[in-house]
Motif scaffolding. Structure first.
Motif, short mmCIF file in Angstrom:
data_model
loop_
_atom_site.label_atom_id
_atom_site.label_comp_id
_atom_site.label_asym_id
_atom_site.label_seq_id
_atom_site.Cartn_x
_atom_site.Cartn_y
_atom_site.Cartn_z
N ARG A 138 4.33 2.75 10.83
CA ARG A 138 4.91 2.63 9.48
C ARG A 138 4.04 1.67 8.69
O ARG A 138 3.83 0.53 9.06
CB ARG A 138 6.35 2.11 9.57
CG ARG A 138 7.11 2.25 8.24
CD ARG A 138 8.61 2.05 8.49
NE ARG A 138 9.39 2.24 7.29
CZ ARG A 138 9.76 3.42 6.81
NH1 ARG A 138 9.42 4.53 7.44
NH2 ARG A 138 10.48 3.52 5.71
N ARG A 139 3.50 2.18 7.55
CA ARG A 139 2.56 1.39 6.73
C ARG A 139 3.05 1.39 5.28
O ARG A 139 3.26 2.47 4.71
CB ARG A 139 1.16 1.99 6.83
CG ARG A 139 0.10 1.29 6.00
CD ARG A 139 -1.28 1.89 6.27
NE ARG A 139 -1.68 1.66 7.66
CZ ARG A 139 -2.77 2.23 8.23
NH1 ARG A 139 -3.50 3.08 7.52
NH2 ARG A 139 -3.08 1.95 9.48
N ASN A 140 3.24 0.18 4.76
CA ASN A 140 3.71 0.02 3.37
C ASN A 140 4.99 0.80 3.11
O ASN A 140 5.16 1.45 2.08
CB ASN A 140 2.62 0.44 2.38
CG ASN A 140 1.36 -0.39 2.52
OD1 ASN A 140 1.43 -1.60 2.78
ND2 ASN A 140 0.20 0.25 2.34
N GLY A 141 5.89 0.79 4.12
CA GLY A 141 7.20 1.43 3.96
C GLY A 141 7.21 2.92 4.19
O GLY A 141 8.27 3.56 4.06
N ALA A 142 6.08 3.53 4.55
CA ALA A 142 6.03 4.97 4.77
C ALA A 142 5.46 5.26 6.16
O ALA A 142 4.59 4.53 6.66
CB ALA A 142 5.17 5.65 3.71
N ASN A 143 5.95 6.34 6.77
CA ASN A 143 5.45 6.73 8.09
C ASN A 143 4.08 7.37 7.96
O ASN A 143 3.83 8.18 7.05
CB ASN A 143 6.41 7.73 8.75
CG ASN A 143 7.70 7.06 9.20
OD1 ASN A 143 7.72 5.87 9.48
ND2 ASN A 143 8.77 7.83 9.27
N ASN A 189 -0.02 -5.90 9.36
CA ASN A 189 1.35 -5.69 8.87
C ASN A 189 1.86 -4.25 9.04
O ASN A 189 2.93 -3.92 8.55
CB ASN A 189 1.48 -6.11 7.39
CG ASN A 189 1.28 -7.60 7.21
OD1 ASN A 189 1.72 -8.40 8.05
ND2 ASN A 189 0.58 -7.98 6.14
N ASP A 190 1.05 -3.39 9.71
CA ASP A 190 1.64 -2.12 10.15
C ASP A 190 2.78 -2.42 11.14
O ASP A 190 2.72 -3.43 11.88
CB ASP A 190 0.60 -1.25 10.88
CG ASP A 190 -0.34 -0.54 9.92
OD1 ASP A 190 -0.09 -0.60 8.70
OD2 ASP A 190 -1.31 0.08 10.40
N ASP A 233 13.85 1.17 11.22
CA ASP A 233 13.22 1.87 10.11
C ASP A 233 12.59 3.20 10.54
O ASP A 233 12.33 4.07 9.70
CB ASP A 233 12.12 1.00 9.49
CG ASP A 233 12.70 -0.21 8.75
OD1 ASP A 233 13.91 -0.16 8.45
OD2 ASP A 233 11.95 -1.16 8.49
#
Length: 560
Positions: free
Chosen positions: A246-251, A263-264, A290
């Motif tokens: 999950r990166r920047n709130g998206a899968n 931060n991934d 998440d």
């Protein structure tokens, strides 16, 4: 009144023998438990005093189904362990040769007839199937009806007398006396072997680890940032898999070539020890909520690849390419319906059922690479089953003279060989010949119990005569027929084969086909390492010992 009822309706005597016999056999005194078959035989011998008899046709059908199912379920493991499992298989050869030699000594010294000799073999070796194969061999000797019935009754009586003493001896020998002779602390040895095979704790039969071996946990990416997913997984021997990113709130698709970024959030799945080791190169652990619902698929696959036979789980993973092995984990190994510890150092055999865990696409790919998926079904292929029994009956008519001794396989020996062949064919071509394990177990349990009850009822009147004739000689002979092969195997296995103590003692329990002995061993060791040796010798002895029934009858008839 009761005698007349049982004589007029023998089916009552049959089911009474089963019900009361299995009830008696369920009681346990320490590690000793008679079991349902021996309990059924004892009750049938008592009820046989009333004159109740079961039709011979029912007895023959029940035994044919039992012995075919026995060969069918053991076929894949039997052929897999011929040759490559030679170290353990040698112990089964020691068992066969030594008990045959002891039987012939007993025949010469005690003047045993063919029936008593075969019953002594069946009881001391705790192998009930010998009763059937030996009974058929006696029926082909050409004696009159009265003499044939007497000899067949002697098989059952000698079995019932020697079985109890053989059972007690093998349980005490493997779990108590043998460790003293080896001068080892069996629990400490089993713990050492468990860790040597890659296990972290020591868990006995019926116990489960509080921390499971396969886990899933989510982390922030820390020091691992900049590495590709494949490099990160390779760093830990591919014993973990990055299932989600999950990166920047998206899968983001978790492709092997994806480079992890600071931060991934990654979801790891795999072996607990690998994930614990990887935690130091990652950031804080998070709940993983998440990622939504993550489903782990679990399938059973039968191992058929010849090149993987004898390789450890760790070696199988090392041999697989990253693309084929990624995300596939062996959670359990089942061999001959017995659970073998699925540790990195556990050797796999062809015919093993491997429980694979992982994403659906991964486990399906892994199953195809290892063998085939064992499809859960409740349907029995009766065409295949009936054809197998017919072929077995045809093989049973084969016979001849070997060294002046008349040997005939009979229906029992024929159906056993047929079951081996049909079981092996089924393992190679899984789309034919379905016989679910539960159905096979019913055939084995009910077939053997019905056969034993039938022969017990017919043997009742002659049982007391044989006990009076030989007295304590049969129990003593039964004890010696356990101790001599056991001591020989202990010496050969330790001095020449260099087997680890837990596996060696498990193999000795297996060569004796003794389930109570392996249960007692697992209780003493505290883990299931003895099962590794047990399954190989059990598969071999469970096939070879019944085939010795006609041999003993032929030899005893000549020497007596």
């Amino acid at each position: 009144m009761i005698g007349e009822l049982l004589t007029s309706q023998p089916e009552i005597a049959l089911f009474a023998s089963l019900a009361i016999g299995y009830f008696i056999g369920s009681f346990r005194i320490g590690p000793i438990q008679l079991g349902g078959v021996c309990g059924t035989l004892i009750v049938a011998l008592l009820l046989g005093q009333t004159g109740a008899r079961i039709a011979p046709d029912l007895k023959n059908i029940a035994f044919a189904l039992f012995i075919f199912a026995l060969g069918f379920t053991g076929g894949p493991q039997f052929f897999a362990n011929i040759g490559r499992g030679w170290r353990y298989g040698l112990l089964s050869v020691v068992e066969i040769v030594s008990v045959l030699a002891l039987i012939m000594i007993a025949v010469t010294v005690m003047r045993l007839d063919a029936g008593t000799a075969a019953g002594l073999l069946a009881g001391a070796a705790t192998e009930s199937a010998v009763i059937g194969t030996a009974s058929e061999a006696i029926a082909k000797l050409g004696f009159g009806d009265a003499e044939t019935v007497r000899l067949q009754a002697n098989i059952v009586t000698a079995y019932s007398v020697s079985y109890l003493f053989g059972l007690i001896t093998i349980v005490l020998f493997t779990s108590q006396f043998a460790p003293l002779l080896l001068r080892v602390n069996l629990r400490e040895e089993a713990e050492r072997v468990w860790r040597k095979l890659g296990g972290e704790g020591s868990f006995g039969e019926g116990q489960r680890a509080a921390a499971p071996a396969l886990v899933g946990r989510a982390f922030f990416v820390g020091a691992a940032a900049g590495a590709t997913i494949q490099a990160f997984e390779q760093q830990y021997g591919f014993n973990l898999t990055v299932e989600r990113v999950r990166r920047n709130g998206a899968n983001v698709p978790a492709e092997p070539q994806l480079t992890l970024a600071p931060n991934d959030v990654v979801l790891l799945a795999g072996r607990r020890e690998a994930i614990v080791a990887a935690a130091s190169s990652l950031g804080d652990e998070v709940s993983g909520a998440d990622f939504g619902l993550v489903i782990a698929e679990k399938v059973d696959a039968v191992l058929t690849r010849r090149d993987l036979h004898g390789r450890t789980i760790a070696q199988v993973r090392e041999q697989a390419t990253p693309e084929n092995g990624r995300g596939v984990y062996i959670a359990a190994v089942t061999r001959l319906e017995t659970t073998v510890p699925a540790l990195p150092g556990t050797e796999l055999n062809r015919g093993d059922v491997l429980t694979l865990v992982g994403a659906k696409a991964d486990v399906e790919r892994g199953a195809k690479r290892l063998g085939y998926i064992l499809v859960a079904t409740q349907k029995t292929d009766f065409v295949y089953l009936a054809l197998g029994v017919l072929v077995g009956m045809a093989i049973g008519h084969l016979g001849g003279r070997v060294g002046g001794v008349s040997v005939a396989l009979g229906t029992g020996g024929g159906c056993l060989l047929s079951g081996l062949m049909f079981g092996w064919i089924r393992s190679r071509y899984p789309l034919i010949g379905s016989l679910p394990s539960a159905a096979a177990q019913i055939l084995k349990d009910f077939g053997l119990a019905t056969f034993i009850a039938a022969v017990g009822l017919s043997a009742g009147p002659d049982a007391i005569k044989l006990v009076r004739e030989y007295g304590l000689a049969l129990p003593v002979a039964g004890i010696l027929m356990v101790l001599v092969p056991g001591l020989l195997s202990l010496w050969i296995g330790r001095m020449f084969l260099k087997l680890e103590a837990p596996m060696l003692l498990g193999a000795i329990a297996g060569q004796q086909c003794s389930t109570p002995a392996i249960s007692a061993l697992v209780g003493v060791t505290g883990n299931s390492t003895p099962v590794i040796g047990y399954t190989i010798t059990y598969a071999l002895s469970n096939i070879l010992l019944p085939l010795m029934g006609p041999v003993v009858v032929g030899l005893a008839g000549k020497f007596h």
